[in-house]
Design a protein around this motif. Structure first.
Motif, PDB file in Angstrom:
ATOM      1  N   GLY A 114      -5.466  60.290  29.428  1.00 26.98           N
ATOM      2  CA  GLY A 114      -4.088  60.004  29.814  1.00 26.98           C
ATOM      3  C   GLY A 114      -4.069  59.039  30.976  1.00 26.98           C
ATOM      4  N   GLY A 115      -3.906  59.573  32.170  1.00 26.89           N
ATOM      5  CA  GLY A 115      -3.894  58.720  33.343  1.00 26.89           C
ATOM      6  C   GLY A 115      -2.521  58.136  33.616  1.00 26.89           C
ATOM      7  N   GLU A 116      -2.368  57.593  34.819  1.00 28.83           N
ATOM      8  CA  GLU A 116      -1.097  56.979  35.191  1.00 28.83           C
ATOM      9  C   GLU A 116      -0.980  55.610  34.528  1.00 28.83           C
ATOM     10  N   PHE A 117       0.113  55.430  33.844  1.00 33.55           N
ATOM     11  CA  PHE A 117       0.320  54.193  33.074  1.00 33.55           C
ATOM     12  C   PHE A 117       1.717  53.691  33.383  1.00 33.55           C
ATOM     13  N   LEU A 118       1.799  52.574  34.072  1.00 33.84           N
ATOM     14  CA  LEU A 118       3.085  52.046  34.524  1.00 33.84           C
ATOM     15  C   LEU A 118       3.938  51.604  33.340  1.00 33.84           C
ATOM     16  N   VAL A 130       7.967  49.798  28.688  1.00 32.49           N
ATOM     17  CA  VAL A 130       6.705  49.230  28.213  1.00 32.49           C
ATOM     18  C   VAL A 130       5.882  48.734  29.389  1.00 32.49           C
ATOM     19  N   ASN A 131       4.630  48.435  29.115  1.00 26.58           N
ATOM     20  CA  ASN A 131       3.718  47.828  30.087  1.00 26.58           C
ATOM     21  C   ASN A 131       3.274  46.482  29.535  1.00 26.58           C
ATOM     22  N   LEU A 132       3.669  45.395  30.191  1.00 21.22           N
ATOM     23  CA  LEU A 132       3.387  44.054  29.693  1.00 21.22           C
ATOM     24  C   LEU A 132       1.991  43.563  30.048  1.00 21.22           C
ATOM     25  N   SER A 133       1.210  44.397  30.736  1.00 22.53           N
ATOM     26  CA  SER A 133      -0.139  43.996  31.124  1.00 22.53           C
ATOM     27  C   SER A 133      -1.228  44.650  30.289  1.00 22.53           C
ATOM     28  N   GLY A 191       1.964  48.096  25.980  1.00 26.05           N
ATOM     29  CA  GLY A 191       1.727  49.533  25.994  1.00 26.05           C
ATOM     30  C   GLY A 191       3.035  50.301  26.041  1.00 26.05           C
ATOM     31  N   VAL A 192       3.125  51.368  25.261  1.00 20.22           N
ATOM     32  CA  VAL A 192       4.327  52.192  25.210  1.00 20.22           C
ATOM     33  C   VAL A 192       3.902  53.624  24.909  1.00 20.22           C
TER      34      VAL A 192
END
Length: 962
Positions: A114-118, A130-133, A191-192
């Motif tokens: 998992g982990g922290e995902f902006l 979403v995460n554009l990176s 990422g989503v």
């Protein structure tokens, strides 16, 4: 005696009640356009030029999207990353799992993988967070997240992140980009977070997605397949369930370029569909669903006669191939059984050796392996593949293996073919609203020296293309009111069309069955011989004309017109595009010219529905601009990089200048309270050919009975380029200078009934000139009805007062529109609802018919009789001048209540005759076959030959035995 108040025009009360748009003002409205006649130009639209220019623009747009997946970007990056990677069965690697990101355990710690995902909301992705990176990875629920194959694949495919980001920066109109691995994992950018459905599961497997399966189908080349199903007595319980699921999964792998049939065998041979004895049918969605419905009828008791079934299958394939029908490429027999008592080498020797044109793929059902050797031999001796399926969880994985065998001839050559899907609804964006899209995909191969000749497919990369991007290229303002653009696939399926309605009207998130495979012939149904459809399927350029009946208002109303069609292919894709223009005013375009300063000065706070500008098409620093700001900056040359349609904006500015005087006129009416003392008229509005709209409220905004009639596009408009509102389209088909009255169906259901009155403005006095605008008002139904009854009561005849009126009990009076819907009657329950469709929800595709009524304008008056079980009722109908309305007067001396009401409920057409049903199954529409065929590969053949020898030798008896 039955003409009490027909001459409504002679009464003192204003009728019809037009108020703000009375017919006397029609010349004045048109006069504003005439004042600028020197700067106005009317020209006939060149349909051929229009469609060719549109095809070039679409080709360029598709090329840009496909470039993101071409060699040099995602494909090359993936193949290079895999080439540099050495598989490590002990590899430990933490990756961002799409389901587990930002999840914590009971102690508040991030869960594993998992982990922290902006995540941040992004309007480009319908406000999804979403995460554009970074990308995320999804693994099917029936697979282990830390399986070595998964971990190694995820590890080397991390190299795609940089390319994903770079692609998005190059083309900000891109949305989802992804890599679907042959191992089953799915890497998605941006990422989503993924969420389980209402049942707590995520059933997604990228290998089941259309873009993945379409590439696999393309790689396997078109194929003819016969599925043999063992239905003998031993096939029961779990085996029966697994066998049924196996057959269904095999059907899932077949596409529109394939042909198939299913034969069951026990003590005798049974065709699943008896009328298809000895032939094959195209593997389209309808035929596959038809066979699935019959799977439950297959299983019986008896001893399996596999030899006879194999003989029958070889005979079908040989006969079908010799006729030139079918795929004319690869052939295969799928054998679903729990065992084979012998190898049936005599059958293979007679029908398949030495060429071995037909591959054999046996699927052994169950855990027992007593007959496994016989089935393995059959596969090896006939260039196939053997699989054993012990549980339901094994079905998908084992069925997919035959595809990799059949695709190897093409994969060995590393042909990076591009595939495009038909239109489908984006399931990831369902929460944000349905969106139709197509996907462009390409394969990723292993390029390692030691695997190069084995033809190993690593997976498929793809990117989604919202069809809204396609529709933005359409010059709507040049198509006329009823004109439209449509596009189809090489199989004739609709990519976009005004009549493509993929969702049920109620509960908009429910998709209709087969929504992604609607054939053009189902919407352009007047083309009985499929002339237009077949020309487009075969990628020709040309024209076609026909009389059509255009349904509007969800099929409740019909417009008769003559359409001219222009069509051509879109290079570099399997798609063709067409333009339909209606004859008359629809074939002419109107160009005006005013200064930018004059137009922009009138633009502040004015609503526009079409100006050729979309925020998402702009580079990042321009996204803060409003529509008006962007137009101003673009037209003054201060922001030349903005993507705007200069021609369309120029026409919008012209319309803004010409229609400006209406504001003062409407304001004067609003201030004159005697004109609308009872607030019967609520709003007046104008719409132009370019999409500019003006409105003026006569009541407070919160007092409007109907607030959504000016919506730029209805709830289904997101799926097509049908842009003119209904009141505009219908008014355009009225005689110039006359008014169209109607009750919106939505307001009738909500007991907030209003009447819309509108009229079209034509530049010149003949039907060969364009409709430049339409104006109208919305009034309360009760106000409209009161005006009508007042006019009736004040009616006078030529020789004095009318001898009979609608107040008499001996007659019933009605006011109906040109489609037969009631607007005024003494019984309010009959208003509109007598003909209102109740909209049955059909859960399966079916052919339906329903009545629709259109008045004949040349008939000004008619009379007749109605026989109500021997009692005769007389009636008279007469047109109301300058409108689409008719006065109906019926005598009331007979009781006709026993007669059923006339509704517009769809009635299913039942195909009872078995021969008719069979003809429909056998009938195949034209499809554009793939140009290449790769049934075998020389290197692959030599490899298989060695395996066949080994397998054959393994069946020989030990030394010293006979």
């Amino acid at each position: 005696t039955l003409l009490p108040c027909i001459a409504l025009r002679s009464g003192p009360a204003p009728w019809p009640p037009n108020m703000a748009i009375s017919s006397q003002s029609e010349p004045k409205r048109r006069h504003k356009y005439k004042e600028l006649e020197k700067s106005v130009k009317v020209e006939e639209i060149d349909g051929v030029k229009l469609v060719k220019n549109l095809a070039v623009k679409m080709e360029e747009m598709f090329r840009r999207k496909a470039e993101a997946t071409r060699v040099g970007r995602l494909v090359e990056a993936a193949e290079e990353a895999h080439h540099q990677h050495e598989d490590n069965p002990d590899l430990q690697y933490e990756y961002f799992n799409a389901v587990l990101i930002n999840e914590v355990d009971e102690e508040g710690n991030n869960v594993e993988l998992g982990g922290e995902f902006l995540l941040e909301p992004n309007d480009h992705f319908n406000n999804l967070s979403v995460n554009l990176s970074l990308s995320v990875v999804q693994v099917p629920t029936n697979m282990y997240n830390k399986d070595p194959d998964i971990v190694n694949g995820v590890y080397w495919s991390e190299a795609l992140n940089k390319v994903f980001v770079d692609n998005f920066e190059r083309d900000p109109t891109l949305i989802w980009q992804y890599f679907g691995s042959a191992k089953g994992f799915f890497r998605q950018y941006p990422g989503v977070k993924w969420h389980p459905d209402e049942h707590g599961v995520i059933g997604f497997d990228c290998r089941n997605r259309k873009w993945y399966s379409m590439y696999i189908q393309a790689a396997t080349s078109p194929k003819d397949v016969v599925i043999l199903v063992d239905v003998s007595g031993s096939m029961k319980g779990l085996r029966l369930t697994i066998a049924r699921q196996t057959v269904s999964s095999i059907l899932d792998t077949l596409g529109d370029d394939d042909f198939f049939n299913i034969i069951a065998y026990n003590q005798e041979i049974h065709y699943v569909e008896p009328c298809l004895n000895g032939t094959l049918v195209r593997a389209d969605r309808t035929n596959k669903d038809h066979f699935r419905e019959h799977l439950d009828k297959l299983f019986a008791k008896g001893i399996g006669l596999l030899g006879d079934a194999l003989t029958e299958a070889f005979t079908i394939l040989n006969d079908f191939n010799q006729t030139g029908r079918g795929s004319v490429c690869s052939q295969a027999i799928m054998l679903v059984t729990d065992g084979a008592t012998e190898m049936y080498d005599d059958v293979f020797e007679k029908y398949n050796w030495p060429e071995r044109k037909v591959r054999i793929f046996p699927y052994l059902i169950g855990r027992e392996s007593a007959f496994a050797d016989n089935l393995k031999w059959m596969a090896c001796a006939n260039k196939g593949y053997f699989s054993q399926i012990s549980t339901l969880a094994d079905v998908q994985e084992n069925v997919m293996r035959y595809l990799h065998v059949m695709s190897r001839p093409k994969v060995i050559d590393h042909e990076h073919d591009t595939v495009w899907t038909e239109a489908y609804v984006d399931s990831l964006n369902d929460k944000a609203g349905p969106s139709l899209m197509t996907t462009v995909a390409m394969p990723v191969f292993s390029t390692k020296n030691e695997t190069k000749n084995q033809g190993i497919l690593l997976g498929v990369v793809g990117t989604d293309i919202p069809l809204q991007e396609l529709m933005k290229l359409i010059p709507k303002h040049m198509l006329g009111i009823h004109g439209y653009v449509f596009a189809i696939t090489n199989n004739g399926y609709i990519l976009t069309h005004p009549d493509l309605r993929p969702l049920y009207q109620e509960g908009q998130k429910r998709r209709k069955p087969n929504y992604s495979s609607v054939d053009l012939s189902e919407v352009e149904w007047e083309d009985k011989d499929d002339i237009l459809r077949n020309a487009m399927v075969n990628r020709r350029t040309g024209t076609f004309s026909m009389e059509v009946m255009k349904t509007v208002d969800r099929g409740r109303r019909v417009l008769k017109m003559h359409n001219d069609y222009y069509y051509t292919d879109i290079k570099g894709t399997p798609f063709s595009v067409g333009v339909a223009l209606s004859r008359g005013h629809g074939k002419y375009f109107f160009r005006g010219n005013v200064s930018v300063e004059a137009g922009m000065s009138l633009f502040i706070d004015k609503r526009l529905s079409t100006v050729g500008y979309e925020t998402r098409e702009l580079i990042h620093e321009h996204r803060h601009l409003t529509q008006i700001q962007a137009i101003k900056l673009f037209m003054t040359g201060r922001r030349p990089h903005l993507k705007c349609d200069r021609e369309l904006i120029q026409e919008v500015l012209f319309d803004a200048v010409v229609t400006a005087p209406l504001e003062a006129y409407w304001t004067g009416l609003a201030l004159n309270k005697s004109e609308n003392s009872d607030k019967g008229v609520e709003i007046t509005f104008l719409g132009t050919r370019t999409g500019l709209s003006r409105t003026k409220l006569f009541v407070a905004a919160d007092q409007l009975s109907n607030q959504d009639f000016l919506t730029a596009e209805d709830k289904e408009g997101v799926f097509n380029a049908d842009h003119f509102p209904l009141w505009y389209k219908r008014a355009a088909e009225q005689v110039p200078g006359t008014f169209l009255y109607s009750i919106p169906f939505s307001t009738a259901r909500e007991n907030k009934s209003v009447v819309l009155a509108s009229t079209a403005i034509q530049l010149l006095d003949d039907r060969k000139s364009p409709i430049v605008a339409a104006v109208g008002i919305q009034m309360k139904l009760e106000f409209f009805q009161r005006k009508f009854w007042t006019a009736c009561r004040q009616c006078t005849a030529l020789d004095g007062k009318c001898s009979i009126s609608c107040d008499n009990e001996d007659i019933n009076c009605y006011l109906i529109d040109n489609n037969g819907f009631i607007l005024v009657t003494e019984d309010q329950a009959q208003v509109l609802c007598t003909c209102l469709s109740r909209g049955k929800t059909m859960m399966v595709p079916c052919d339906t018919e329903y009545p629709a009524f259109v008045s004949e304008r040349t008939i000004k008056e008619t009379t007749g009789n109605i026989d109500c079980e021997g009692c005769i009722r007389s009636f008279v109908i007469q047109q109301i001048p300058s409108s689409n309305l008719f006065m109906v007067v019926v005598d009331n001396k007979c009781d006709c209540s026993s007669a059923p009401p006339v509704t517009m409920d769809p009635i299913e057409i039942m195909y009872i005759l078995s021969s008719l049903k069979c003809d429909r199954l056998k009938f195949q529409k034209d499809r554009k076959k793939p140009e290449s065929c790769h049934p075998f590969h020389p290197e692959f053949f030599s490899l298989r030959l060695k395996i066949v020898i080994v397998c054959y030798m393994s069946t020989l008896p030990p030394a010293g035995q006979n």
